[in-house]
Design a protein around this motif. Structure first.
Motif, PDB file in Angstrom:
ATOM      1  N   PHE A   1       0.836  -1.203   0.000  1.00 45.73           N
ATOM      2  CA  PHE A   1       0.000   0.000   0.000  1.00 45.73           C
ATOM      3  C   PHE A   1       0.875   1.259   0.000  1.00 45.73           C
ATOM      4  N   MET A   2       1.831   1.293   0.924  1.00 45.05           N
ATOM      5  CA  MET A   2       2.709   2.458   1.023  1.00 45.05           C
ATOM      6  C   MET A   2       3.594   2.596  -0.213  1.00 45.05           C
TER       7      MET A   2
ATOM      8  N   LEU B   1       1.579   4.191  -2.730  1.00 44.38           N
ATOM      9  CA  LEU B   1       1.142   5.533  -2.350  1.00 44.38           C
ATOM     10  C   LEU B   1       2.276   6.544  -2.493  1.00 44.38           C
TER      11      LEU B   1
ATOM     12  N   LEU C   1       2.270  10.518  -3.606  1.00 44.60           N
ATOM     13  CA  LEU C   1       2.491  11.566  -2.616  1.00 44.60           C
ATOM     14  C   LEU C   1       3.653  12.468  -3.006  1.00 44.60           C
TER      15      LEU C   1
ATOM     16  N   ALA D   1       3.575  25.139   1.849  1.00 44.82           N
ATOM     17  CA  ALA D   1       2.871  24.045   2.513  1.00 44.82           C
ATOM     18  C   ALA D   1       2.964  22.766   1.683  1.00 44.82           C
ATOM     19  N   PHE D   2       2.719  22.899   0.368  1.00 43.63           N
ATOM     20  CA  PHE D   2       2.720  21.678  -0.431  1.00 43.63           C
ATOM     21  C   PHE D   2       4.135  21.191  -0.721  1.00 43.63           C
TER      22      PHE D   2
ATOM     23  N   SER E   1       6.407  21.147   1.475  1.00 41.42           N
ATOM     24  CA  SER E   1       6.802  20.354   2.630  1.00 41.42           C
ATOM     25  C   SER E   1       6.119  18.995   2.628  1.00 41.42           C
ATOM     26  N   ILE E   2       4.966  18.888   1.973  1.00 40.55           N
ATOM     27  CA  ILE E   2       4.286  17.589   1.908  1.00 40.55           C
ATOM     28  C   ILE E   2       5.051  16.633   0.992  1.00 40.55           C
TER      29      ILE E   2
ATOM     30  N   ALA F   1       7.966  15.807   0.994  1.00 45.77           N
ATOM     31  CA  ALA F   1       8.912  14.966   1.739  1.00 45.77           C
ATOM     32  C   ALA F   1       8.307  13.609   2.083  1.00 45.77           C
ATOM     33  N   TYR F   2       6.976  13.568   2.285  1.00 47.86           N
ATOM     34  CA  TYR F   2       6.345  12.305   2.685  1.00 47.86           C
ATOM     35  C   TYR F   2       6.526  11.221   1.630  1.00 47.86           C
TER      36      TYR F   2
ATOM     37  N   ILE G   1      10.077   9.878   2.020  1.00 43.15           N
ATOM     38  CA  ILE G   1      10.310   9.096   3.243  1.00 43.15           C
ATOM     39  C   ILE G   1       9.566   7.767   3.176  1.00 43.15           C
ATOM     40  N   LEU G   2       8.275   7.840   2.800  1.00 42.87           N
ATOM     41  CA  LEU G   2       7.481   6.613   2.788  1.00 42.87           C
ATOM     42  C   LEU G   2       7.970   5.663   1.705  1.00 42.87           C
TER      43      LEU G   2
END
Lengths: 358, 170
Positions: free
Chosen positions: A78-79, A82, A86, A130-131, A133-134, A136-137, A140-141
């Motif tokens: 799943f990750m 995703l 992301l 804001a976006f 910084s998102i 990065a997810y 990382i994931l």
């Protein structure tokens, strides 16, 4: 109801146009990077596909599309699926507030439309931060879900790097915000009209030249480009967080990186270099009487500025070796951060005195 | 329309907040916390507080949660049951919070809340409004809050500091 649906259709058309241009730019960039690097290193670059290799991006795209999609054993499925999404979505979504051309409106079907910006919201700069910084997810994931040590290390490095340098990006922008008194990219760009001495890099009373340097260096670090490409350092980590990715999922990470490069270049051009404003007052086309075609000149200047930044990215890659990890952190926190903070203090004082005597 | 949006945001916030503590895998918990932060930001947007919404995403989702994720991945909590079933700690924190909530609820039923200084956010620039309120009416609490953060920072540095072995001066 028809007006609402018409408005929706116009918005969707604008979004589709911007997406198309961004994807086209990414395609051009993949070729341009290899060509520029080749010339700088006294090579030819890709020459096989089409004349002078100009069809190479299409060949690369087809190759990635038809590659087998592999999910490694033990990966979190799943990750793993995703993560590329992301990474890609935040890179694309930021373009919604970038003004690509003059802030004029046209009347179409009885509606007022701003043709060169999708949405002029009053917190445009913060929206992009804001976006960004998102993003990065995704990295990382992706690193974590791959169930691979190299990927995980790459992901963690990237997290630390993005947090450190995002701070500097934010602080470097504050000087411009103090001078313009607005968070809307459209208003900030409009305030810089009338010649290059009004651009915020050079503008009186507080030239943002230091902030500009901090922004550019931090932007290179935030997009994980050489010399700050530690998350994907191939000599240490194979390929970093996307070691285990293949096919279209890899392509998503790849497109996200290039779209981020385009985005930070657009923001740099809009905030520091006057956006679509020409370096001389007004536009030549307006002076010679072609008032209604003046927007072409604006869009052309914006394109020139953005591509200038993108060329800088390639130039850095061809010139500089990769930093060591501790050097990267020291440089971010002990050199960039104090300069950005000092710039805010100096700009604030200068603007205060300037407003007193105005 | 407003009620529809509020219902959606509030529902998702409540659901994801429960999921944060219900998931066994801490990475899933962090992700549902991320979704929650986004919907809180959405709630701010419906209140015309765009600045707060953006700051919510930048600070919580962009910085703090990334650090959480960082720690979670380094510790590899998936195989560590030490941190699950902490009933005593949960009761210790949850009890006072519940009492506080009930007291506040009773208080708000008894007396109408004191009128806060109102700013016309619909017309004005809400970033400007927040800045002016923060640096005039709420200047003292604002400075105290920054002092608390400074203390926390010093605490972290003291905890993380290692004694540097004495080296002969070269």
């Amino acid at each position: 109801m028809t007006e609402l649906s018409l408005r929706l259709a116009v918005s969707l058309a604008q979004i589709a146009a911007v997406m198309g241009i961004v994807m086209l730019t990414v395609m051009i960039l993949t070729l341009a990077e290899r060509k520029v690097l080749g010339w700088m290193q006294d090579r030819m670059g890709p020459m096989e596909v089409g004349p002078y290799g100009i069809l190479q991006p299409i060949a690369d795209g087809l190759k990635l599309f038809f590659k087998e999609d592999i999910v490694p054993a033990g990966a979190n499925k799943f990750m793993f699926s995703l993560a590329p999404i992301l990474a890609m979505v935040p890179a694309m979504i930021g373009f919604a507030v970038i003004p690509f051309g003059p802030n004029e409106t046209i009347q179409l079907f009885g509606m007022t439309i701003k043709p060169f910006v999708i949405s002029d919201i009053n917190i445009g700069v913060l929206y992009i931060l804001a976006f960004a910084s998102i993003g990065a997810y995704g990295i990382i994931l992706g690193g974590w879900a791959s169930n691979s040590k190299y990927s995980l290390l790459g992901g963690l490095r990237s997290a630390a790097q993005i947090i450190s340098y995002e701070l500097n990006v934010g602080l470097a922008i504050v000087g411009v915000l103090i001078m313009s008194g607005s968070l809307s990219l459209v208003k900030i760009t409009d305030a810089q009209a009338g010649g290059f001495w009004h651009w915020y890099v050079f503008a009186f009373p507080a030239p943002q030249i230091f902030a500009f340097v901090v922004y550019v260096i931090s932007a290179v670090a935030e997009t994980n480009r050489v010399p700050f490409d530690l998350p994907e350092a191939e000599s240490e980590l194979v390929a970093g967080f996307f070691t285990e990715y293949s096919g279209m999922r890899f392509a998503f990470f790849f497109i996200a990186e290039y779209a981020n490069m385009v985005l930070v270049s657009c923001v740099a051009a809009a905030l520091f270099l006057g956006g679509w404003n020409a370096p001389y007052p007004g536009t030549i086309l307006a002076h010679i009487g072609l008032e209604s075609f003046a927007w072409i000149e604006g869009v052309a200047w914006f394109t020139v500025k953005v591509y200038g930044f993108l060329f800088l990215f390639f130039w850095l890659r061809a010139t500089l070796p990769r930093l060591r990890y501790d050097q990267l952190m020291k440089f971010g926190w002990k050199v960039m951060l104090p300069i950005a903070l000092a710039n805010i203090v100096v700009t604030a004082i200068a603007m205060y005195i300037y407003n007193q005597f105005k | 329309m407003d009620h529809l949006f509020f219902g959606y945001f509030a529902g998702v916030i409540a659901l994801t907040a429960v999921l944060v503590v219900a998931f066994r895998n801490p990475v899933y918990s962090a992700l549902s916390l991320l979704i929650m932060f986004f919907h809180v930001a959405g709630l701010y947007v419906t209140l015309h507080a765009e600045f707060l919404a953006a700051v919510q995403v930048i600070v919580y989702a962009g910085a703090i949660l990334v650090l959480y994720l960082f720690v979670v991945m380094l510790l590899n909590l998936k195989t560590d049951d030490r941190y699950h079933s902490q009933w005593r700690a949960a009761a210790f924190v949850g009890g006072p919070l519940l009492i506080e909530f009930l007291v506040l609820l009773a208080g708000s039923l008894a007396a109408p809340p004191a009128a806060a200084p109102r700013v016309d956010i619909e017309t004005g620039d809400n970033t400007l409004a927040i800045g002016e309120t923060l640096f005039s009416t709420y200047l003292f609490p604002f400075e105290v809050a920054s002092l608390i953060l400074l203390v926390a920072m010093i605490g972290a540095i003291v905890l993380a500091k290692r004694e540097v072995p004495e080296t002969p001066a070269s």
